[in-house]
Design a protein around this motif. Structure first.
Motif, PDB file in Angstrom:
ATOM      1  N   VAL A 274       0.859  -1.176   0.000  1.00 16.22           N
ATOM      2  CA  VAL A 274       0.000   0.000   0.000  1.00 16.22           C
ATOM      3  C   VAL A 274       0.899   1.231   0.000  1.00 16.22           C
ATOM      4  O   VAL A 274       1.791   1.342   0.839  1.00 16.22           O
ATOM      5  CB  VAL A 274      -0.898   0.030   1.255  1.00 16.22           C
ATOM      6  CG1 VAL A 274      -1.571   1.387   1.402  1.00 16.22           C
ATOM      7  CG2 VAL A 274      -1.928  -1.086   1.205  1.00 16.22           C
ATOM      8  N   SER A 275       0.665   2.105  -0.959  1.00 13.90           N
ATOM      9  CA  SER A 275       1.448   3.339  -0.996  1.00 13.90           C
ATOM     10  C   SER A 275       0.639   4.421  -0.302  1.00 13.90           C
ATOM     11  O   SER A 275      -0.227   5.060  -0.890  1.00 13.90           O
ATOM     12  CB  SER A 275       1.728   3.710  -2.456  1.00 13.90           C
ATOM     13  OG  SER A 275       2.385   4.948  -2.490  1.00 13.90           O
ATOM     14  N   LEU A 276       0.937   4.617   0.970  1.00 16.53           N
ATOM     15  CA  LEU A 276       0.136   5.524   1.789  1.00 16.53           C
ATOM     16  C   LEU A 276       0.611   6.964   1.608  1.00 16.53           C
ATOM     17  O   LEU A 276       1.799   7.243   1.630  1.00 16.53           O
ATOM     18  CB  LEU A 276       0.281   5.114   3.263  1.00 16.53           C
ATOM     19  CG  LEU A 276      -0.787   5.624   4.219  1.00 16.53           C
ATOM     20  CD1 LEU A 276      -2.143   5.033   3.874  1.00 16.53           C
ATOM     21  CD2 LEU A 276      -0.406   5.274   5.654  1.00 16.53           C
ATOM     22  N   SER A 277      -0.352   7.865   1.419  1.00 18.21           N
ATOM     23  CA  SER A 277       0.019   9.274   1.335  1.00 18.21           C
ATOM     24  C   SER A 277      -0.863  10.076   2.280  1.00 18.21           C
ATOM     25  O   SER A 277      -1.896   9.606   2.744  1.00 18.21           O
ATOM     26  CB  SER A 277      -0.130   9.782  -0.100  1.00 18.21           C
ATOM     27  OG  SER A 277      -1.474   9.635  -0.510  1.00 18.21           O
ATOM     28  N   VAL A 278      -0.419  11.294   2.562  1.00 13.51           N
ATOM     29  CA  VAL A 278      -1.171  12.161   3.467  1.00 13.51           C
ATOM     30  C   VAL A 278      -2.323  12.785   2.690  1.00 13.51           C
ATOM     31  O   VAL A 278      -2.108  13.381   1.634  1.00 13.51           O
ATOM     32  CB  VAL A 278      -0.255  13.259   4.041  1.00 13.51           C
ATOM     33  CG1 VAL A 278      -1.043  14.191   4.961  1.00 13.51           C
ATOM     34  CG2 VAL A 278       0.929  12.633   4.780  1.00 13.51           C
ATOM     35  N   PRO A 279      -3.549  12.651   3.176  1.00 16.42           N
ATOM     36  CA  PRO A 279      -4.685  13.227   2.431  1.00 16.42           C
ATOM     37  C   PRO A 279      -4.607  14.749   2.398  1.00 16.42           C
ATOM     38  O   PRO A 279      -4.079  15.373   3.322  1.00 16.42           O
ATOM     39  CB  PRO A 279      -5.909  12.751   3.233  1.00 16.42           C
ATOM     40  CG  PRO A 279      -5.395  12.406   4.597  1.00 16.42           C
ATOM     41  CD  PRO A 279      -3.969  11.972   4.416  1.00 16.42           C
ATOM     42  N   SER A 280      -5.126  15.330   1.327  1.00 17.31           N
ATOM     43  CA  SER A 280      -5.093  16.788   1.210  1.00 17.31           C
ATOM     44  C   SER A 280      -6.299  17.402   1.913  1.00 17.31           C
ATOM     45  O   SER A 280      -7.330  16.762   2.104  1.00 17.31           O
ATOM     46  CB  SER A 280      -5.083  17.189  -0.274  1.00 17.31           C
ATOM     47  OG  SER A 280      -6.274  16.731  -0.888  1.00 17.31           O
ATOM     48  N   LEU A 281      -6.152  18.657   2.290  1.00 14.87           N
ATOM     49  CA  LEU A 281      -7.215  19.406   2.960  1.00 14.87           C
ATOM     50  C   LEU A 281      -7.814  20.420   2.001  1.00 14.87           C
ATOM     51  O   LEU A 281      -7.084  20.988   1.200  1.00 14.87           O
ATOM     52  CB  LEU A 281      -6.644  20.156   4.176  1.00 14.87           C
ATOM     53  CG  LEU A 281      -6.326  19.282   5.396  1.00 14.87           C
ATOM     54  CD1 LEU A 281      -5.564  20.077   6.440  1.00 14.87           C
ATOM     55  CD2 LEU A 281      -7.609  18.727   5.992  1.00 14.87           C
ATOM     56  N   PRO A 282      -9.111  20.702   2.059  1.00 18.99           N
ATOM     57  CA  PRO A 282     -10.105  19.990   2.885  1.00 18.99           C
ATOM     58  C   PRO A 282     -10.522  18.686   2.222  1.00 18.99           C
ATOM     59  O   PRO A 282     -10.357  18.516   1.011  1.00 18.99           O
ATOM     60  CB  PRO A 282     -11.281  20.975   2.897  1.00 18.99           C
ATOM     61  CG  PRO A 282     -11.183  21.678   1.584  1.00 18.99           C
ATOM     62  CD  PRO A 282      -9.713  21.785   1.276  1.00 18.99           C
ATOM     63  N   PHE A 283     -11.078  17.759   3.019  1.00 20.76           N
ATOM     64  CA  PHE A 283     -11.679  16.555   2.438  1.00 20.76           C
ATOM     65  C   PHE A 283     -12.937  16.969   1.666  1.00 20.76           C
ATOM     66  O   PHE A 283     -13.611  17.930   2.059  1.00 20.76           O
ATOM     67  CB  PHE A 283     -12.092  15.576   3.534  1.00 20.76           C
ATOM     68  CG  PHE A 283     -10.956  15.012   4.365  1.00 20.76           C
ATOM     69  CD1 PHE A 283      -9.633  15.357   4.143  1.00 20.76           C
ATOM     70  CD2 PHE A 283     -11.230  14.101   5.385  1.00 20.76           C
ATOM     71  CE1 PHE A 283      -8.597  14.820   4.918  1.00 20.76           C
ATOM     72  CE2 PHE A 283     -10.209  13.566   6.168  1.00 20.76           C
ATOM     73  CZ  PHE A 283      -8.894  13.924   5.945  1.00 20.76           C
ATOM     74  N   PRO A 284     -13.266  16.254   0.589  1.00 24.86           N
ATOM     75  CA  PRO A 284     -14.524  16.573  -0.119  1.00 24.86           C
ATOM     76  C   PRO A 284     -15.735  16.398   0.802  1.00 24.86           C
ATOM     77  O   PRO A 284     -15.713  15.558   1.702  1.00 24.86           O
ATOM     78  CB  PRO A 284     -14.570  15.527  -1.244  1.00 24.86           C
ATOM     79  CG  PRO A 284     -13.185  14.989  -1.357  1.00 24.86           C
ATOM     80  CD  PRO A 284     -12.544  15.139  -0.027  1.00 24.86           C
ATOM     81  N   ARG A 285     -16.751  17.217   0.565  1.00 30.83           N
ATOM     82  CA  ARG A 285     -18.011  17.139   1.318  1.00 30.83           C
ATOM     83  C   ARG A 285     -19.145  16.972   0.322  1.00 30.83           C
ATOM     84  O   ARG A 285     -19.261  17.768  -0.617  1.00 30.83           O
ATOM     85  CB  ARG A 285     -18.226  18.421   2.119  1.00 30.83           C
ATOM     86  CG  ARG A 285     -17.344  18.554   3.361  1.00 30.83           C
ATOM     87  CD  ARG A 285     -16.829  19.971   3.502  1.00 30.83           C
ATOM     88  NE  ARG A 285     -16.267  20.264   4.825  1.00 30.83           N
ATOM     89  CZ  ARG A 285     -15.027  19.967   5.190  1.00 30.83           C
ATOM     90  NH1 ARG A 285     -14.198  19.340   4.360  1.00 30.83           N
ATOM     91  NH2 ARG A 285     -14.582  20.297   6.409  1.00 30.83           N
ATOM     92  N   ILE A 286     -19.999  15.994   0.545  1.00 26.84           N
ATOM     93  CA  ILE A 286     -21.127  15.749  -0.348  1.00 26.84           C
ATOM     94  C   ILE A 286     -22.374  15.493   0.491  1.00 26.84           C
ATOM     95  O   ILE A 286     -22.375  14.583   1.321  1.00 26.84           O
ATOM     96  CB  ILE A 286     -20.865  14.521  -1.258  1.00 26.84           C
ATOM     97  CG1 ILE A 286     -19.600  14.750  -2.102  1.00 26.84           C
ATOM     98  CG2 ILE A 286     -22.076  14.241  -2.149  1.00 26.84           C
ATOM     99  CD1 ILE A 286     -19.237  13.569  -2.994  1.00 26.84           C
ATOM    100  N   PRO A 287     -23.432  16.276   0.287  1.00 33.81           N
ATOM    101  CA  PRO A 287     -24.670  16.005   1.032  1.00 33.81           C
ATOM    102  C   PRO A 287     -25.214  14.610   0.684  1.00 33.81           C
ATOM    103  O   PRO A 287     -25.054  14.141  -0.450  1.00 33.81           O
ATOM    104  CB  PRO A 287     -25.621  17.107   0.567  1.00 33.81           C
ATOM    105  CG  PRO A 287     -24.727  18.190   0.043  1.00 33.81           C
ATOM    106  CD  PRO A 287     -23.546  17.485  -0.547  1.00 33.81           C
ATOM    107  N   LEU A 288     -25.851  13.983   1.646  1.00 30.12           N
ATOM    108  CA  LEU A 288     -26.320  12.613   1.465  1.00 30.12           C
ATOM    109  C   LEU A 288     -27.199  12.453   0.229  1.00 30.12           C
ATOM    110  O   LEU A 288     -27.044  11.497  -0.548  1.00 30.12           O
ATOM    111  CB  LEU A 288     -27.091  12.156   2.721  1.00 30.12           C
ATOM    112  CG  LEU A 288     -27.691  10.756   2.651  1.00 30.12           C
ATOM    113  CD1 LEU A 288     -26.612   9.693   2.476  1.00 30.12           C
ATOM    114  CD2 LEU A 288     -28.520  10.465   3.902  1.00 30.12           C
TER     115      LEU A 288
END
Lengths: 442, 442
Positions: A274-288
């Motif tokens: 697994v090539s782990l990387s640091v997630p970028s900010l902000p995380f995506p937001r999607i209404p339900l």
């Protein structure tokens, strides 16, 4: 420790650990010795078939050869010998020529599990299963992850709380509740620290966190449920909405992923591919509602009728986010009131949705967060609407009667995060000792 | 936050928190506003008895005066106003002249507890009790203490474990065990992580720690017992004796005390009148027999007949150590076999004493540590001798059958350390929400 050998010069050393394998050739014996930090090759020139007039040294050498020949996997040994760097040795470019070898603890030769044993069988012998280097790494990753989270909070003046796990009533729902005799009365095991981390808000603690066990008498046997699990919780005061909670959570996660990638990134790549990387900010937001539409547009009809996502829907949404936003995380926001607990705050002007979210990571939900309803009269109405008698909640409702700031927080399952981070198939792999409906041992 | 006001220049600010007190004088109103970081004085020139031709501004000012006059203790408010540094103001040398004041959450005016309320009454309303600045400080000290301990271990490559609290059998003794229905069988709550932190040793984890709840169905009502408590545990491999465990524990404690003194030393002195200092290394060590002799020489006859110290004996021993060694801690070593559990290793060549210790701090036991017996045949004999059926322990005994390194560790009660550190009278003060035989609420 084995990992400390490499920088040492050639010469006398002592190492201790367990025997992983023995290769007993006619003229030379090789032992792979492992400890918590790594493995090293031991080498011993075999001395066999002594003449009758053998010297004491020859006799000792023969005895050592015989001892090494009978070492079972798992035997704990302490070895003194001569370290020699030799780049032809595949394992770390060094080996130790055995001088003396002390058997500290013998092992039954027949190991009850093998590489191809089923997960269930491996869990029966979890202490042997955990000897695998990947298992060792996994719990080192977990340690780093947790410590970075706590450090993030401690540096920001959060208070760590230890909320009680023994309660006089349910913390979440009457279902899935463990009950026990408690002196003259009954007690229940906390399903989450929800009520008590909220108590820290009227108590004026401002910002709190807790990493602790939670218990659910959940009869399901899925790869992501357990009757006991480690819950990561935080709760903060003076928020404007669940947006403040999401912002805090994504920043804390970035801090934790940064620590994991820095410390274990290469090892994770080697062990788990697994090539782990640091997630970028902000995380995506999607209404339900939008998330469900995305899943529907992708050709999948969610069978649930309650308006939530199902596991396949979560996977498909995450795949869409990965393809369209290049992100492994997604906040699904604005959950419908009908599928959220009574204490979630509802949207001002639209009582049909809540100020809440789920966080998905690599296709699976790892966390739920929300702004909490802090107006006691509204809270009571919402409880009644969900069929909960306010009388049962008196101690909780009191928290809201003497002044309480607007607040919110989240709960996150530690084993789920690890499972999804390392690409494993079940939280049983990422829990030190899994507990399920039919598993209480070891 | 209130604590962030001091460095700001005079001018507009916003603060939020709860109303501690209101002083409603004829011409001016003073409010003490508190949040988790401290308290600040708000000031408002009173506008009363308006003439009929009052301007809208005057009417607004009169409304504000009336609102402030009716603020109950605990009311959560958000205030915008003008910060002014004024060294005549006792509280931090500054005050905020109120511009607008929004009541975010009202509070019942009659607070159910007062300064002179009993501890039991205060625990009934713990969320109000915790608003006291000393309580807030206490849990900040706890947070710092724990985090420094964990950091000490994490920096030394310990693995953090989360051992299960649900077990198929007792972890320590049949007495004081909480039992519950668990699907088709029964489960018990872990009295300590003992067996499972030991499991990490054959699993090759090397060094582990855990801070987590433990449960004892203990019917006693003393100031140092609870049915649920936070246990700090560590366990390490490849030790030579309990000396290695003591050395690790004292170093970890020095790291934790150093962090607490640096961060909170002055605040602790102000709030608790305790001048906390970092203990010196090594802590004194006194064998139990010698400790009993010291207590006897001091004129106190220990009423217990089992050879252990009693609470008064512990106090007297600690006083002697303080007088003679100038130390607040003392390791009492070499406990008699009769008063130690079966898994403590006995002294080589003298089966009457164990490789174990208790750690006393300011007169009270806070911790027990030991080298563990890792030879399975000896372990079985010792269990039998204590009246325990080896059949009940099969899963535990298996840990020792496939190779296990010599190991040892300790358990330490978090609330006790805090109680003794801050000179408080009961762990009920230093536990977020105390649980005892008659207390499950809130």
């Amino acid at each position: 420790m084995v990992s400390q050998l490499s920088p040492l010069p050639d010469g006398p050393v002592t190492v201790a650990g367990w025997v992983e394998t023995v290769r007993d050739q006619k003229k030379v014996q090789f032992v792979i010795l492992r400890d918590e930090s790594g493995a090293v090759q031991l080498v011993n020139p075999a001395t066999r078939d002594l003449e009758d007039d053998a010297t004491p040294e020859q006799q000792a050498a023969a005895a050592l050869t015989e001892t090494i020949g009978t070492l079972a996997h798992g035997t704990m040994v302490r070895v003194t010998g001569e370290l020699k760097h030799d780049e032809r040795v595949k394992l770390g470019g060094l080996e130790v020529k055995v001088g003396t070898l002390e058997v500290v603890s013998e092992a039954i030769a027949e190991t009850p599990i093998a590489e191809d044993s089923s997960l269930d069988k491996r869990l029966d012998w979890r202490f042997l299963d955990l000897r695998r280097p990947e298992a060792n790494l996994l719990f080192r990753v977990q340690t780093t992850f947790e410590h970075a989270l706590r450090s993030y909070w401690v540096e920001r003046d959060y208070i760590e709380v230890h909320t009680p796990k023994l309660m006089a009533s349910a913390s979440e729902s009457r279902a899935e509740l463990f009950e026990m005799e408690y002196f003259e009365t009954k007690a229940y095991l906390a399903q989450s620290p929800q009520f008590f981390k909220q108590m820290a808000q009227p108590a004026g603690f401002g910002k709190v966190f807790e990493i602790a066990p939670a218990f659910r008498a959940d009869p399901s046997f899925t790869s992501r449920h357990a009757t006991e699990f480690t819950s990561i919780d935080a709760e903060i005061s003076w928020i404007d909405s669940h947006e403040d909670v999401m912002a805090m959570q994504e920043q804390a996660l970035v801090a934790a992923f940064t620590a994991v990638v820095e410390k274990h990134g290469a090892a994770i790549e080697a062990a788990f591919e697994v090539s782990l990387s640091v997630p970028s900010l902000p995380f995506p937001r999607i209404p339900l509602a939008e998330a469900r539409q995305i899943v529907a547009d992708g050709g999948y009809e969610i069978p649930r009728t309650d308006g939530d996502l199902d596991p396949e829907g979560e996977r498909r949404l995450s795949a869409w986010v990965k393809a369209n936003h290049g992100h492994d995380f997604v906040f699904v926001t604005d959950y419908a009131t009908g599928i959220r607990p009574f204490y979630h705050m509802r949207r001002e002007g639209d009582g049909s949705i809540t100020n809440s979210y789920d966080l998905l990571y690599n296709g699976t939900e790892i966390s739920t967060g929300a702004q909490r309803e802090h107006r006691v009269d509204v809270l009571i109405e919402q409880a009644k609407e969900k069929g909960i008698e306010p009388e049962e909640l008196e101690f909780y409702l009191d928290f809201f009667r003497y002044g309480v700031p607007p607040h919110g927080g989240f709960g996150m399952g530690l084993a789920r995060v690890l499972m999804l981070m390392l690409g494993l198939g079940s939280i049983r792999e990422t829990t030190y000792l899994f507990r399920g409906p039919t598993r209480l041992l070891p």
